[in-house]
Design an enzyme around this catalytic site. Structure first.
Site, PDB file in Angstrom:
ATOM      1  N   ARG A  51       0.859  -1.248  -0.039  1.00 23.05           N
ATOM      2  CA  ARG A  51      -0.012   0.268  -0.156  1.00 23.05           C
ATOM      3  C   ARG A  51       0.778   0.861   0.236  1.00 23.05           C
ATOM      4  O   ARG A  51       2.021   1.188   0.426  1.00 23.05           O
ATOM      5  CB  ARG A  51      -1.112  -0.305   1.488  1.00 23.05           C
ATOM      6  CG  ARG A  51      -0.097  -0.408   2.137  1.00 23.05           C
ATOM      7  CD  ARG A  51      -0.065   0.383   3.840  1.00 23.05           C
ATOM      8  NE  ARG A  51      -0.587   1.627   3.676  1.00 23.05           N
ATOM      9  CZ  ARG A  51       0.754   2.325   3.635  1.00 23.05           C
ATOM     10  NH1 ARG A  51       1.670   2.002   3.636  1.00 23.05           N
ATOM     11  NH2 ARG A  51       0.141   3.874   3.709  1.00 23.05           N
ATOM     12  N   ALA A  53       0.551   4.943  -2.501  1.00 22.22           N
ATOM     13  CA  ALA A  53       0.556   5.337  -3.685  1.00 22.22           C
ATOM     14  C   ALA A  53       1.958   4.604  -4.225  1.00 22.22           C
ATOM     15  O   ALA A  53       1.993   3.583  -5.609  1.00 22.22           O
ATOM     16  CB  ALA A  53       0.188   6.568  -4.331  1.00 22.22           C
ATOM     17  N   ARG A  94      -7.175  -0.809  -7.086  1.00 27.43           N
ATOM     18  CA  ARG A  94      -7.866   0.150  -5.919  1.00 27.43           C
ATOM     19  C   ARG A  94      -7.996   1.488  -6.762  1.00 27.43           C
ATOM     20  O   ARG A  94      -7.296   1.648  -7.890  1.00 27.43           O
ATOM     21  CB  ARG A  94      -6.875   0.517  -5.013  1.00 27.43           C
ATOM     22  CG  ARG A  94      -7.311  -0.669  -4.047  1.00 27.43           C
ATOM     23  CD  ARG A  94      -5.631  -0.044  -2.649  1.00 27.43           C
ATOM     24  NE  ARG A  94      -6.849   0.728  -1.811  1.00 27.43           N
ATOM     25  CZ  ARG A  94      -5.750   1.755  -0.538  1.00 27.43           C
ATOM     26  NH1 ARG A  94      -4.368   1.383  -0.353  1.00 27.43           N
ATOM     27  NH2 ARG A  94      -6.602   2.406   0.255  1.00 27.43           N
ATOM     28  N   ASP A 242      -2.252  10.790  -2.908  1.00 28.80           N
ATOM     29  CA  ASP A 242      -2.490   9.612  -3.510  1.00 28.80           C
ATOM     30  C   ASP A 242      -2.645   9.995  -4.854  1.00 28.80           C
ATOM     31  O   ASP A 242      -2.901   9.583  -6.166  1.00 28.80           O
ATOM     32  CB  ASP A 242      -3.646   8.436  -3.034  1.00 28.80           C
ATOM     33  CG  ASP A 242      -2.929   8.448  -1.985  1.00 28.80           C
ATOM     34  OD1 ASP A 242      -3.267   8.426  -1.111  1.00 28.80           O
ATOM     35  OD2 ASP A 242      -2.849   6.502  -2.478  1.00 28.80           O
ATOM     36  N   LYS A 253      -4.870  10.236   2.459  1.00 26.53           N
ATOM     37  CA  LYS A 253      -5.627   8.979   3.836  1.00 26.53           C
ATOM     38  C   LYS A 253      -6.884  10.341   4.333  1.00 26.53           C
ATOM     39  O   LYS A 253      -6.562  11.449   5.062  1.00 26.53           O
ATOM     40  CB  LYS A 253      -4.983   8.628   4.831  1.00 26.53           C
ATOM     41  CG  LYS A 253      -5.036   7.851   5.747  1.00 26.53           C
ATOM     42  CD  LYS A 253      -5.967   6.517   4.846  1.00 26.53           C
ATOM     43  CE  LYS A 253      -5.512   6.112   4.199  1.00 26.53           C
ATOM     44  NZ  LYS A 253      -6.077   4.845   3.345  1.00 26.53           N
TER      45      LYS A 253
HETATM   46  O1  MRU Z   1      -4.276   3.513   1.706  1.00 26.68           O
HETATM   47  P1  MRU Z   1      -2.981   3.445   1.956  1.00 26.68           P
HETATM   48  O2  MRU Z   1      -2.623   3.088   3.334  1.00 26.68           O
HETATM   49  O3  MRU Z   1      -2.733   2.984   0.886  1.00 26.68           O
HETATM   50  O4  MRU Z   1      -3.133   5.127   1.461  1.00 26.68           O
HETATM   51  C1  MRU Z   1      -1.795   5.691   1.926  1.00 26.68           C
HETATM   52  C2  MRU Z   1      -2.389   6.762   1.949  1.00 26.68           C
HETATM   53  O5  MRU Z   1      -2.983   7.806   2.125  1.00 26.68           O
HETATM   54  C3  MRU Z   1      -0.555   7.963   1.828  1.00 26.68           C
HETATM   55  O6  MRU Z   1      -0.661   9.051   2.142  1.00 26.68           O
HETATM   56  C4  MRU Z   1       0.099   7.861   0.205  1.00 26.68           C
HETATM   57  O7  MRU Z   1      -0.458   6.486  -0.633  1.00 26.68           O
HETATM   58  C5  MRU Z   1       0.988   8.721  -0.167  1.00 26.68           C
HETATM   59  S1  MRU Z   1       2.449   7.886  -0.269  1.00 26.68           S
HETATM   60  C6  MRU Z   1       2.794   8.892  -0.995  1.00 26.68           C
END
Ligand code: MRU
Length: 352
Positions: A51, A53, A94, A242, A253
């Protein structure tokens, strides 16, 4: 930043598998998964075993390659068709992080640019392309670290939300990149990590990786951010992203937009840090970003021995929210920091 650092995504030595650290098991277990079936790769993204991005993007590139290797017996035309179907399937896992479709598109463009070659030759080129995506990503986190470093001073407190560290982005991470670099340079930085309900990426992942790297990290519940800011403990907020829309609105998030509103209230600079692969110039504003909605059970019963709400209680579980660009101080990218007006300056920096 090495102290105790885990391998997040990599290829097996024989290129037969993509190997991931199962992030759903952290912080208590280090379990690695060897994947080369398309359904298990799809599930690994969906279930958040891999997980964040940029990590999803690198994983998808490796996954597409190892799955494609198993199609090596197909005649060229059928290979191209099957490759396309598999890539679309992985892309459906996703919807919000644009790095997933970005990496899959880059791999498929490579296939199409070489479609007249033999399947064996195409696979060789794909093997180089997925490694390049990984290396470029690593390099981009280092550049984000360098551009972000002047934003912090020795002794500063930085608040972050979710996990945009090396577990999510590989390398130095993104939101954590200047923090790790500052730490390497001997600066003392205090990090406040929001626990990040409902899936606790801040507690399980950010506080884990920072603590293991020797960075001073304090875990707080999401609803404590305001108090910590009011006490003057936070000099800046660094979060990941993301998908950044053309006007600077960005999805991250769930809970990020609330932190941005608090930061504005207390006059604290608020930055998002991310690579160009997270900028989506085809999405004009946050309004058009598709937000993933996840299983209500993640709120009601996950992590608890007994459910924390009655089964019949409705739960709404959007995984991301959109932060309005007006709340943003700047966007730190591998090419430099973008300040308002974002639409104009993003285009300038990326020659759009
Ligand atoms: O649902 P996730 O754990 O994949 O969410 C991740 C996030 O929201 C991170 O803050 C986002 O991917 C940024 S990482 C560069």
């Amino acid at each position: 930043m090495e102290k105790e650092r885990l391998d997040v995504v990599r290829l097996s030595e024989d290129d037969d598998y993509v190997i991931i650290l199962d992030q759903t098991k952290l912080p208590n277990k280090q379990k690695y998964l060897y994947l080369n079936e398309e359904e298990e790769c799809w599930k690994a993204i969906k279930l958040l075993q891999v997980r964040g991005a940029p990590a999803i993007g690198v994983f998808a590139a490796y996954a597409a390659y190892v799955i494609a290797r198993k199609m090596n017996h197909l005649p060229n035309e059928q290979f191209l068709k099957e490759y396309h179907r598999m890539s679309e399937y992985l892309n459906s896992s996703r919807p919000t992080a644009v790095n997933l479709s970005w990496a899959l598109r880059r791999m498929e463009d490579t296939v199409n640019a070489n479609k007249d070659k033999t399947v064996e030759e195409i696979l060789q080129i794909l093997s180089e392309e997925c490694r390049k995506i990984d290396e470029e990503n690593e390099e981009m986190t280092r550049k984000i670290a360098e551009y972000g470093l002047p934003l912090i001073k020795d002794g500063d407190g930085i608040l972050t939300h979710c996990n945009a560290g090396y577990l999510a982005c590989l390398g130095y991470g993104t939101a954590t990149a200047p923090i790790y670099l500052a730490h390497e340079k001997g600066m003392k930085i205090r990090v406040y990590s929001d626990e990040t309900r409902p899936l606790l990426q801040g507690a399980r992942l950010t506080s884990y990786e920072l603590a293991k790297s020797g960075v001073d990290v304090t875990l707080i519940c999401d609803n404590m951010a305001s108090a910590v800011m009011k006490q003057g403990l936070v000099n800046a907020v660094f979060v990941g992203c993301d998908r950044i829309a053309a006007n600077g609105d960005f999805a991250n998030k769930i809970g990020t937009s609330g932190v941005a509103i608090l930061a504005k209230h207390y006059g604290i600079p608020f930055y998002t840090l991310g690579p160009s692969s997270t900028i989506d110039f085809n999405t004009p504003s946050g309004e058009e970003i598709k937000i993933e909605e996840r299983d209500p059970g993640e709120i009601r019963e996950m992590w608890y021995e007994d459910p924390m709400a009655l089964k019949e209680v409705k739960c709404y579980n959007p995984a991301f929210d959109v932060t309005d660009h007006e709340l943003l101080t700047g966007i730190v990218t591998e090419r430099g920091i973008v300040y308002p007006p974002f639409e104009e300056n993003l285009k300038k920096l990326f020659n759009k």
